[in-house]
Scaffold this motif. Structure first.
Motif, PDB file in Angstrom:
ATOM      1  N   ALA A  26      -3.147  27.884  45.846  1.00 18.78           N
ATOM      2  CA  ALA A  26      -4.462  28.340  45.384  1.00 18.78           C
ATOM      3  C   ALA A  26      -5.381  27.180  45.028  1.00 18.78           C
ATOM      4  O   ALA A  26      -6.472  27.409  44.503  1.00 18.78           O
ATOM      5  N   ASN A  27      -4.961  25.970  45.298  1.00 20.10           N
ATOM      6  CA  ASN A  27      -5.783  24.804  44.965  1.00 20.10           C
ATOM      7  C   ASN A  27      -7.131  24.909  45.676  1.00 20.10           C
ATOM      8  O   ASN A  27      -7.187  24.904  46.907  1.00 20.10           O
ATOM      9  N   PRO A  28      -8.232  25.003  44.930  1.00 20.81           N
ATOM     10  CA  PRO A  28      -9.519  25.248  45.573  1.00 20.81           C
ATOM     11  C   PRO A  28     -10.231  23.999  46.071  1.00 20.81           C
ATOM     12  O   PRO A  28     -11.232  24.105  46.771  1.00 20.81           O
ATOM     13  N   VAL A  29      -9.729  22.821  45.730  1.00 17.20           N
ATOM     14  CA  VAL A  29     -10.484  21.605  46.014  1.00 17.20           C
ATOM     15  C   VAL A  29      -9.706  20.613  46.869  1.00 17.20           C
ATOM     16  O   VAL A  29     -10.293  19.805  47.584  1.00 17.20           O
ATOM     17  N   ILE A  30      -8.387  20.652  46.850  1.00 13.45           N
ATOM     18  CA  ILE A  30      -7.585  19.688  47.623  1.00 13.45           C
ATOM     19  C   ILE A  30      -7.081  20.341  48.906  1.00 13.45           C
ATOM     20  O   ILE A  30      -7.458  19.966  50.008  1.00 13.45           O
ATOM     21  N   ASN A  31      -6.212  21.305  48.820  1.00 11.94           N
ATOM     22  CA  ASN A  31      -5.627  22.044  49.951  1.00 11.94           C
ATOM     23  C   ASN A  31      -5.447  21.172  51.194  1.00 11.94           C
ATOM     24  O   ASN A  31      -4.627  20.263  51.185  1.00 11.94           O
ATOM     25  N   VAL A  32      -6.195  21.410  52.295  1.00 11.31           N
ATOM     26  CA  VAL A  32      -5.937  20.689  53.542  1.00 11.31           C
ATOM     27  C   VAL A  32      -6.326  19.217  53.480  1.00 11.31           C
ATOM     28  O   VAL A  32      -6.051  18.466  54.417  1.00 11.31           O
ATOM     29  N   GLY A  72      -3.096  12.631  40.034  1.00  9.43           N
ATOM     30  CA  GLY A  72      -2.631  13.678  40.944  1.00  9.43           C
ATOM     31  C   GLY A  72      -3.351  14.987  40.715  1.00  9.43           C
ATOM     32  O   GLY A  72      -3.357  15.525  39.603  1.00  9.43           O
ATOM     33  N   HIS A  73      -3.974  15.501  41.771  1.00 10.32           N
ATOM     34  CA  HIS A  73      -4.825  16.699  41.687  1.00 10.32           C
ATOM     35  C   HIS A  73      -4.246  17.838  42.528  1.00 10.32           C
ATOM     36  O   HIS A  73      -4.947  18.780  42.882  1.00 10.32           O
ATOM     37  N   GLY A  74      -2.955  17.762  42.854  1.00 16.70           N
ATOM     38  CA  GLY A  74      -2.399  18.711  43.822  1.00 16.70           C
ATOM     39  C   GLY A  74      -1.943  20.027  43.256  1.00 16.70           C
ATOM     40  O   GLY A  74      -1.718  20.973  44.002  1.00 16.70           O
ATOM     41  N   ASP A  75      -1.786  20.125  41.920  1.00 19.87           N
ATOM     42  CA  ASP A  75      -1.282  21.370  41.337  1.00 19.87           C
ATOM     43  C   ASP A  75      -2.289  21.918  40.338  1.00 19.87           C
ATOM     44  O   ASP A  75      -2.045  21.963  39.139  1.00 19.87           O
ATOM     45  N   THR A  76      -3.432  22.296  40.850  1.00 23.85           N
ATOM     46  CA  THR A  76      -4.453  22.896  39.995  1.00 23.85           C
ATOM     47  C   THR A  76      -5.111  24.055  40.716  1.00 23.85           C
ATOM     48  O   THR A  76      -5.320  24.009  41.929  1.00 23.85           O
ATOM     49  N   GLY A  77      -5.414  25.087  39.945  1.00 19.95           N
ATOM     50  CA  GLY A  77      -6.155  26.215  40.480  1.00 19.95           C
ATOM     51  C   GLY A  77      -7.627  26.140  40.135  1.00 19.95           C
ATOM     52  O   GLY A  77      -8.378  27.076  40.411  1.00 19.95           O
ATOM     53  N   ALA A  78      -8.046  25.025  39.525  1.00 26.52           N
ATOM     54  CA  ALA A  78      -9.439  24.832  39.134  1.00 26.52           C
ATOM     55  C   ALA A  78     -10.022  23.657  39.904  1.00 26.52           C
ATOM     56  O   ALA A  78      -9.310  22.738  40.303  1.00 26.52           O
ATOM     57  N   ASP A  79     -11.325  23.694  40.086  1.00 23.90           N
ATOM     58  CA  ASP A  79     -12.053  22.654  40.810  1.00 23.90           C
ATOM     59  C   ASP A  79     -12.741  21.751  39.797  1.00 23.90           C
ATOM     60  O   ASP A  79     -13.579  22.207  39.009  1.00 23.90           O
ATOM     61  N   SER A  80     -12.397  20.471  39.820  1.00 20.78           N
ATOM     62  CA  SER A  80     -12.964  19.540  38.839  1.00 20.78           C
ATOM     63  C   SER A  80     -14.450  19.290  39.056  1.00 20.78           C
ATOM     64  O   SER A  80     -15.102  18.668  38.217  1.00 20.78           O
ATOM     65  N   GLY A 125       3.456  20.841  65.934  1.00 18.22           N
ATOM     66  CA  GLY A 125       3.289  20.692  64.500  1.00 18.22           C
ATOM     67  C   GLY A 125       4.323  21.470  63.705  1.00 18.22           C
ATOM     68  O   GLY A 125       4.814  22.521  64.140  1.00 18.22           O
ATOM     69  N   LYS A 126       4.654  20.929  62.526  1.00 16.49           N
ATOM     70  CA  LYS A 126       5.563  21.583  61.584  1.00 16.49           C
ATOM     71  C   LYS A 126       4.841  21.730  60.251  1.00 16.49           C
ATOM     72  O   LYS A 126       4.175  20.796  59.798  1.00 16.49           O
ATOM     73  N   LEU A 127       4.969  22.876  59.641  1.00 20.91           N
ATOM     74  CA  LEU A 127       4.259  23.114  58.383  1.00 20.91           C
ATOM     75  C   LEU A 127       4.542  22.006  57.367  1.00 20.91           C
ATOM     76  O   LEU A 127       5.712  21.732  57.068  1.00 20.91           O
ATOM     77  N   PRO A 128       3.515  21.396  56.809  1.00 21.02           N
ATOM     78  CA  PRO A 128       3.738  20.409  55.756  1.00 21.02           C
ATOM     79  C   PRO A 128       3.758  21.035  54.363  1.00 21.02           C
ATOM     80  O   PRO A 128       3.971  20.343  53.368  1.00 21.02           O
ATOM     81  N   VAL A 129       3.531  22.343  54.297  1.00 23.21           N
ATOM     82  CA  VAL A 129       3.574  23.090  53.031  1.00 23.21           C
ATOM     83  C   VAL A 129       4.307  24.396  53.283  1.00 23.21           C
ATOM     84  O   VAL A 129       4.283  24.924  54.401  1.00 23.21           O
ATOM     85  N   PRO A 130       4.954  24.947  52.276  1.00 23.95           N
ATOM     86  CA  PRO A 130       5.539  26.277  52.454  1.00 23.95           C
ATOM     87  C   PRO A 130       4.468  27.346  52.346  1.00 23.95           C
ATOM     88  O   PRO A 130       3.429  27.147  51.700  1.00 23.95           O
ATOM     89  N   ILE A 131       4.695  28.485  52.981  1.00 22.56           N
ATOM     90  CA  ILE A 131       3.792  29.626  52.874  1.00 22.56           C
ATOM     91  C   ILE A 131       4.546  30.752  52.177  1.00 22.56           C
ATOM     92  O   ILE A 131       5.579  31.220  52.662  1.00 22.56           O
ATOM     93  N   GLN A 132       4.030  31.176  51.015  1.00 21.96           N
ATOM     94  CA  GLN A 132       4.664  32.248  50.256  1.00 21.96           C
ATOM     95  C   GLN A 132       4.241  33.616  50.798  1.00 21.96           C
ATOM     96  O   GLN A 132       3.188  33.757  51.424  1.00 21.96           O
ATOM     97  N   PRO A 152       4.887  36.300  45.841  1.00 24.19           N
ATOM     98  CA  PRO A 152       4.716  34.846  45.962  1.00 24.19           C
ATOM     99  C   PRO A 152       5.938  34.026  45.557  1.00 24.19           C
ATOM    100  O   PRO A 152       6.006  32.845  45.877  1.00 24.19           O
ATOM    101  N   ALA A 153       6.899  34.660  44.893  1.00 22.83           N
ATOM    102  CA  ALA A 153       8.110  33.929  44.539  1.00 22.83           C
ATOM    103  C   ALA A 153       9.011  33.719  45.751  1.00 22.83           C
ATOM    104  O   ALA A 153       9.937  32.902  45.706  1.00 22.83           O
TER     105      ALA A 153
END
Length: 613
Positions: free
Chosen positions: A208-214, A249-257, A586-593, A598-599
């Protein structure tokens, strides 16, 4: 001997040389700035001599990097003059450099009007450098940009468009990442842009990271670290300063700085395991600069000051524990994340006290500049502390040749270096290795020779750095070039019922429907579009052109592909995969829940089908 070459330059020599080059920079003109007199300056002695010749204002100005409006340094159009007067208190970039003794400027596309075409950018660079060499102590400007590639691109075609970070993460090749950085860096250097605020070193563990993601290479700290190091090496081999961001590190946030002050809740052990490895890898690779993040990390600093303003995070951790000796640059100081606790006059002072060197994009350059000067005069900051940062910045300018050669560029060199046939072909090859096939029921892909009639519908994002071009026409053209007969309907990210009805009707008689999606959420109308198309019984192929997580919200599609962005290179690559001209590698660089739970993981990191599977 070389160390003394700069120290011999008197203030009078600097002024005279600056005057001589003040009119240079037209097409094909090469002028040598005063700082290039004699042999190239190396070592700190000559740099300290230069610092000693500066006024306090000149030293403080070296710390600032600001934006400006206009395609020209001294002759922007009236609307840009008005914007500059309103926000910077000057009419143009040249006046901003003169008033604030700026050490650097940053180019943006779109809203600032800095980037129109390649020759214009070269002319803009020359104008900026003329203004910098007209200062009382002439020092070339360090021109910077956010050219991460992929979704965050400032200079578009005809410059080479490389895959963004997550696409390179899907490609899993450090060689490709290094090559992409080296080509991108060489093209920036040809334009006189020597500081690139890339690569992103954040580990995107929050879907759900709104600012980093891809913008991140992925969710695995070790893999991200390897790709970050490779990109750093690529950029810096090309003579451009790389910048790993956003520390810590900004990878685990659900908020946009940009709009909030996010909080990273990782424990110290989690930070060491998840966030720190890519920055350690960047430092080991010799990264020249690191950008701060405007977020709180209570496990590192219980004061809950933003990291940008935290002596513990920047001086104790980044410099002390990680051993970073290069330039620390703030993320943009106009972002709300750094402005929630302190006023705009305090933020730059506190950032310097925390250990920052470069102050990027203050919301009010006059307030920020005057605040730092006043802090020195009051004793809150020492002049020696300012000089420490100026020295680090001058080392960067020296490293990229700004203090030992001409800072000017020419149209001819731009034409020789930027967007060459070789670079474009390399970009295509690298990009083809990143396209990821997530679903392929009953071997739907590649499409057979008899399946020529296609409908292309869906989201139609505007191209990064080019507001005149859109994704769907580019994908349609790429498919047509491969022998398909396509019709396209841009339904957008939020299609209404009438638009969806029209798309479903247009699917009649088609062999397959290609649906482009862009950040599909649980309540997105894009889900309705896909489900209605699936109900027709015609094979539906999903192409997620931004985050790869879209497939978790879609059911019934026969095939699903992830491209991680929507530039020409990505869209050409996915068309070739659909046509079977190249294998999806290509191979996924992130898991998809799973969307409903989502667990649980729908597709693990590393998942990616080929046509042999």
């Amino acid at each position: 001997m070389q160390d003394r070459s700069l120290s011999r330059l008197s203030r009078r020599t600097l002024l005279a040389s600056a005057t001589a080059v003040a009119g240079a920079g037209a097409l094909g003109v090469t002028a040598t700035p005063a700082l290039a007199a004699g042999r190239p300056a190396t070592g700190d002695a000559s740099l300290r001599d230069l610092i000693g010749s500066m006024s306090l204002e000149a030293k403080v100005g070296q710390l600032f990097v600001t934006y400006f409006y206009g395609h020209s340094a001294d002759n922007p159009n009236q609307s840009h003059v008005d914007a500059n007067l309103r926000e910077l208190g000057v009419r143009n970039a040249a006046e901003a450099i003169a008033k604030y003794h700026l050490g650097g400027v940053i180019y943006f596309s779109g809203w600032t009007g800095n980037i129109i075409d390649l020759h214009q950018v070269a002319d803009l660079t020359n104008g900026v450098q003329r203004a910098s060499l007209a200062l009382p102590t002439p020092v070339p400007s360090l021109i910077s940009i956010d050219q991460e590639h992929g979704a965050n691109t400032r200079i578009g075609s005809p410059a080479t468009q490389m895959p963004g970070a997550m696409a390179l993460g899907a490609g899993r090749s450090t060689s490709d990442a290094r090559t992409a950085g080296q080509i991108a860096g060489a093209e920036l250097a040809a334009l006189g842009i020597y500081q690139n605020f890339a690569p992103v070193a954040d580990v995107n563990v929050n879907p759900a990271n709104p600012v980093i993601n891809v913008r991140s290479f992925g969710a695995d700290p070790t893999a991200v670290g390897k790709l970050v190091a490779a990109q750093v090496q690529g950029y810096q081999r090309a003579g451009v300063i790389a910048c790993a961001k956003h520390f810590p590190g900004h990878g685990d946030t659900g908020a946009d700085s940009h709009t909030q002050l996010p909080v990273i809740t990782h424990t110290r052990e989690e930070w060491e395991r998840i966030d720190a490895p890519p920055f350690r890898a960047a430092i080991a690779a010799g990264v020249d600069s690191i950008m701060t993040a405007h977020l709180q990390v209570p496990a590192l600093d219980p004061s809950n000051d933003p990291a940008t303003l935290s002596p513990i995070i920047l001086t104790d951790v980044l410099r002390g524990e990680l051993g970073f000796e290069g330039v620390i640059v703030t993320d943009a100081l106009n972002m709300q994340g750094v402005r929630t606790k302190y006023g705009d006059d305090r933020v730059p002072v506190l950032a310097l006290k925390a250990g920052v060197d470069q102050l990027l994009f203050p919301p009010n350059i006059e307030v920020a500049f005057n605040a730092v000067v006043a802090a020195v005069r009051s004793g809150e900051l020492t002049e020696a502390r300012i000089e420490e940062s100026v020295l680090r910045i001058l080392r960067l300018k020296q490293k990229v040749g700004l203090l030992s050669g001409s800072p000017y560029v020419s149209h001819q060199e731009v034409d020789k270096a930027v967007g060459t046939r070789k670079n474009l072909a390399t970009a295509d090859r690298i990009t083809e290795r990143t396209t990821t096939l997530l679903v392929n029921k009953n071997d739907t892909l590649p499409l057979r020779s008899r399946q020529r009639k296609l409908l292309v519908v869906g989201a139609n994002p505007v191209f990064p750095a080019d507001a005149t071009r859109f994704a769907l026409p580019s994908l349609t053209a790429s498919l047509d070039d491969l022998g398909f007969t396509t019709t396209s309907i841009a339904t957008g990210r939020a299609p209404d019922t009438a638009t969806i009805d029209a798309a479903v009707a247009a699917a009649t008689g088609r062999h397959a429907v290609v649906v482009v999606t862009d950040n599909v959420g649980a309540t997105s109308a894009q889900r309705t579009l896909v489900s209605r198309l699936v109900a027709t019984g015609i094979p539906v192929i999903n192409v997620a052109v931004r985050n790869p997580y879209d497939i978790a919200q879609l059911s019934g599609v026969r095939a699903a592909l992830a491209t991680y962005c929507w530039t020409d290179a990505e869209l050409r690559a996915v068309a070739r995969v659909i046509a079977g001209r190249v294998e999806p590698r290509g191979k996924l660089p992130v898991p998809i829940q799973r969307a409903d739970d989502p667990a649980k993981v729908l597709f693990p990191a590393g998942h990616g089908l080929s046509y042999d599977d």
